[in-house]
Write an enzyme that holds these catalytic residues in place. Structure first.
Site, PDB file in Angstrom:
ATOM      1  N   PHE A 135      38.281  47.087  42.580  1.00 28.21           N
ATOM      2  CA  PHE A 135      37.080  47.847  42.225  1.00 28.21           C
ATOM      3  C   PHE A 135      36.228  48.171  43.438  1.00 28.21           C
ATOM      4  O   PHE A 135      35.749  49.295  43.596  1.00 28.21           O
ATOM      5  CB  PHE A 135      36.251  47.078  41.198  1.00 28.21           C
ATOM      6  CG  PHE A 135      36.842  47.146  39.844  1.00 28.21           C
ATOM      7  CD1 PHE A 135      36.829  48.347  39.163  1.00 28.21           C
ATOM      8  CD2 PHE A 135      37.437  46.051  39.254  1.00 28.21           C
ATOM      9  CE1 PHE A 135      37.397  48.452  37.905  1.00 28.21           C
ATOM     10  CE2 PHE A 135      38.004  46.141  37.999  1.00 28.21           C
ATOM     11  CZ  PHE A 135      37.978  47.344  37.324  1.00 28.21           C
ATOM     12  N   GLU A 139      37.734  33.925  26.333  1.00 23.61           N
ATOM     13  CA  GLU A 139      38.431  35.093  25.806  1.00 23.61           C
ATOM     14  C   GLU A 139      39.860  34.745  25.403  1.00 23.61           C
ATOM     15  O   GLU A 139      40.346  35.117  24.338  1.00 23.61           O
ATOM     16  CB  GLU A 139      38.457  36.205  26.870  1.00 23.61           C
ATOM     17  CG  GLU A 139      37.121  36.906  27.035  1.00 23.61           C
ATOM     18  CD  GLU A 139      36.968  37.652  28.353  1.00 23.61           C
ATOM     19  OE1 GLU A 139      35.869  38.158  28.618  1.00 23.61           O
ATOM     20  OE2 GLU A 139      37.948  37.734  29.121  1.00 23.61           O
ATOM     21  N   VAL A 174      48.227  42.254  54.715  1.00 20.18           N
ATOM     22  CA  VAL A 174      47.450  41.942  55.917  1.00 20.18           C
ATOM     23  C   VAL A 174      47.728  40.506  56.321  1.00 20.18           C
ATOM     24  O   VAL A 174      47.749  39.606  55.480  1.00 20.18           O
ATOM     25  CB  VAL A 174      45.949  42.140  55.631  1.00 20.18           C
ATOM     26  CG1 VAL A 174      45.105  41.638  56.798  1.00 20.18           C
ATOM     27  CG2 VAL A 174      45.657  43.595  55.334  1.00 20.18           C
TER      28      VAL A 174
END
Lengths: 438, 438
Positions: free
Chosen positions: A24, A181, A89
């Site tokens: 994001f 959840e 990386v």
């Protein structure tokens, strides 16, 4: 194709801005730099951005991985000034201003944005990862889905009542939003699936245990919402164990306090640590391995390096550390993108970053969620509807927004689970530590 | 739960009808027996029925695995007289009328229906399977998707023009419907994806080679449709090599005739053989390993055993063997289900099986398909539209029908590929021989 097309005579690619991570934060930053004259490279070792807040729905067979992932190239394809590299990386040479790639290559930068996210923290017990995958990657979600569905299938075939009950026991570790959840979804899915699709199982034999080491669920939320979540979960048959840390996890058991729980599926959601950016930068990591940044999200010692999202230890206006939420990463990404555009194109400085709280939410069940907006709260069915609207809206791509919402509406009405696929080659071991880091 | 609930004091489950395989044939048979007093057990080692005709779309990132698979329990959940077992068959004891399960268990039957399908035939070169997966299972489709997308990503990063071109070369082996569909889809997807999403690749460097050992593509279709398909594929840039068998396949190459083709992705679609049912039954296998059956689809030596679908060698009214198509399996399944119902409930015999040809089809590209109805043919855009309507209709479940058609319409308009997910843990080796059989 001639090598010239790769960007000139220099063997190493070079860009004005290099962004590490296409989540994001990284994507928001890239989009803010899109269609300018600034040369941008986005490096990620995955080819997709994953909508992690809905990953538990992949694990519980409500959605497919592709429903909640977006190829990074597709998101950024429209910006001709942005290149995407699928690469891992391995380090950062801050003196030479270059990123080191694990295959030995280097990518030079003028400005670097680190948005490499976080991974689950097993608090020194990395062996537990094999038996208790977290919910950070598609691979892990698929693994949990396979184990959950296979445990039910094995229970259906078993003649041994004890084994049957063990296989129908799911243990969820961690009482944060992910754990809550997941526990709610497994309890609802399991009871419905058993009643409808299995002949030799009894819904009453389903057991979902939610373990939280701290005193209450959803510790990032106000206490009344924690109480509401606990009551709701108990109501749909979830067994809560707060105030007791996990002592051991094996292939078929979890030990908590004095109790050994035999189980068919374990899910880990007990805490995160930042990606290893502090090590790459050679700076002292803050709490959770995060990298401390100033009000402009830059390293004080290296103003050309910005750190955002779960990897950054940034402070709110009141001095409290910002939480590891998608909305924080997104806002920071847009801020850094705009700040770099102003800097590189107009040589102007920007005001400090300010986080705008859009509300913190957790979904608990088919009809229930909690929302904390700081000054006011929401819970129950209305919060669930708001949660659903917000999450559909957040999905970056129009098509996914439409399809996922259609699937939700359909499933909400019919209680069906569409993605109950057990792969022919069940993965038995999760991705290696290294691969799940970003 | 008491063991009585599992079906009485006998330790081995027992049923009037045991169906091996939950594909098109097995499910049709089970549905025809649904909601009667006949006790039915369906055994499959996968938990889902796979809509194989669309599997190439998973491999080319247009659809997700869950879009084209349906949990067997969900399809059969509404029939209270049918039980589903996730288990692998290891043999059949025809004298004792019992199926042997690989975990050592046995399931007794009065009537047995074998519908275990087919697998790819590597004609004695089983080592090729590692480098050239077929298109029979979700695992294989996902593997091909990963290799295809990863090859493009590696090509984007490569500085070596030769390596770049090799990575952009896809070799499809077998000129039947699967190979033709796959070659067309890769050519169209690749060119579009390169032009839109990659910066250092040239669409002209994409190469798709379709290899067919026989003299023409689509040998099961009339010659004019073969010619049409060949012309269309050449027009969208597919290189055709007919009349030359493959001599060798390695991790990065395919040798055909005197040529060694360096490649980034190989797909196998060159021929099938039946599941090992002939071995289980101790009968002499027919061509392709199939089991010869009479006009009632029963074994002449064992009238209580029926064999249907790709595993059966059944004859059409004119004496020609029936092809291995989903519609044949489906019609045979319904026939056997109805025949068993008539037998078990009313003690009546049934007329022989008669195949009704619904038309044989192959899709070639975004605008083109061929249809052969025996007496007349169709090709081009109209055939494509008919193909799409038929395939959407065939998807067993309403939700999938709706969603998949929405995705198709959307992608047909936008040329987007929604399922371009490279899993974090890329599987490098396909499922073992044993696991891909059914």
């Amino acid at each position: 194709m001639s090598p010239e097309r790769l960007g000139g005579p220099s063997p190493a690619p070079r860009a004005h801005v290099v962004i590490l991570g296409g989540g994001f934060g990284g994507l928001a930053c890239a989009q803010a730099l899109g269609n300018t004259d600034i040369d941008v490279i986005v490096i990620d070792r995955r080819n997709h951005n994953l909508f992690q807040p809905l990953l538990y729905q992949v694990a519980t067979a409500a959605l497919s991985p592709a429903d909640i992932s977006e190829p990074i190239r597709r998101t950024l394809g429209r910006y001709r000034n942005i290149r995407v590299m699928l690469a891992e990386v391995s380090g950062i040479d801050t003196a030479a201003r270059a990123v080191q790639i694990s295959d030995g290559g280097r990518v030079a930068y003028e400005h670097l944005v680190i948005a490499t996210g976080s991974e689950y923290n097993y608090f020194g017990n990395d062996g537990w990862r094999t038996w208790a995958p977290g919910l950070k990657t598609i691979h892990e979600a698929r693994l949990i889905r396979q184990r959950l569905l296979l445990a039910f299938e094995k229970a259906e075939l078993s003649d041994d009542p004890l084994q049957k009950r063990a296989l129908l026991t799911t243990v969820v570790i961690g009482g944060g939003p992910t754990g809550v959840e997941m526990a709610g979804a497994v309890s609802e899915l399991g009871r419905f699936m058993i009643a409808r699709d299995f002949r030799s199982l009894d819904p009453a034999d389903l057991r979902v245990v939610l373990i939280e080491a701290g005193p209450r669920l959803l510790s990032g939320f106000p206490e009344n919402l924690s109480d509401y979540a606990a009551d709701y979960l108990r109501g749909i048959g979830v067994e809560l164990r707060t105030g007791a840390p996990v002592k051991d996890i094996g292939p078929h058991h979890v030990t908590v306090g004095q109790d050994r729980i035999e189980t068919g599926c374990v899910v880990w959601g007990a805490g995160v640590k930042a990606s290893p950016a502090a090590g790459w930068l050679g700076v002292e990591p803050g709490p959770g391995g995060r990298v401390a940044v100033g009000p402009d999200l830059a390293l004080p010692s290296h103003p050309e390096i910005r750190v955002i999202g779960d990897t950054a230890l940034a402070q709110d206006a009141d001095g409290s550390p910002l939480p590891g939420l998608a909305q924080v990463a997104r806002q920071q990404g847009f801020y850094v993108g705009k700040a770099l555009r102003r800097k590189l194109l107009h040589n102007q400085d920007s005001p400090p970053f300010r986080f705008r709280n859009r509300g913190n939410t957790a979904v608990i069940g088919r009809n229930a969620a909690v929302f904390d907006f700081g000054t006011w709260q929401l819970r129950g069915r209305l919060a669930w509807m708001l949660w659903a609207i917000v999450h559909v809206w957040l999905l970056v791509n129009f098509e996914k927004r439409l399809l996922v919402s259609l699937q939700w509406i359909w499933r909400y009405t019919t209680r069906q689970r569409g993605a109950r696929v057990i792969d022919e080659s069940t993965p038995q071991v999760p991705a290696t530590t290294q691969r799940s880091e970003t």
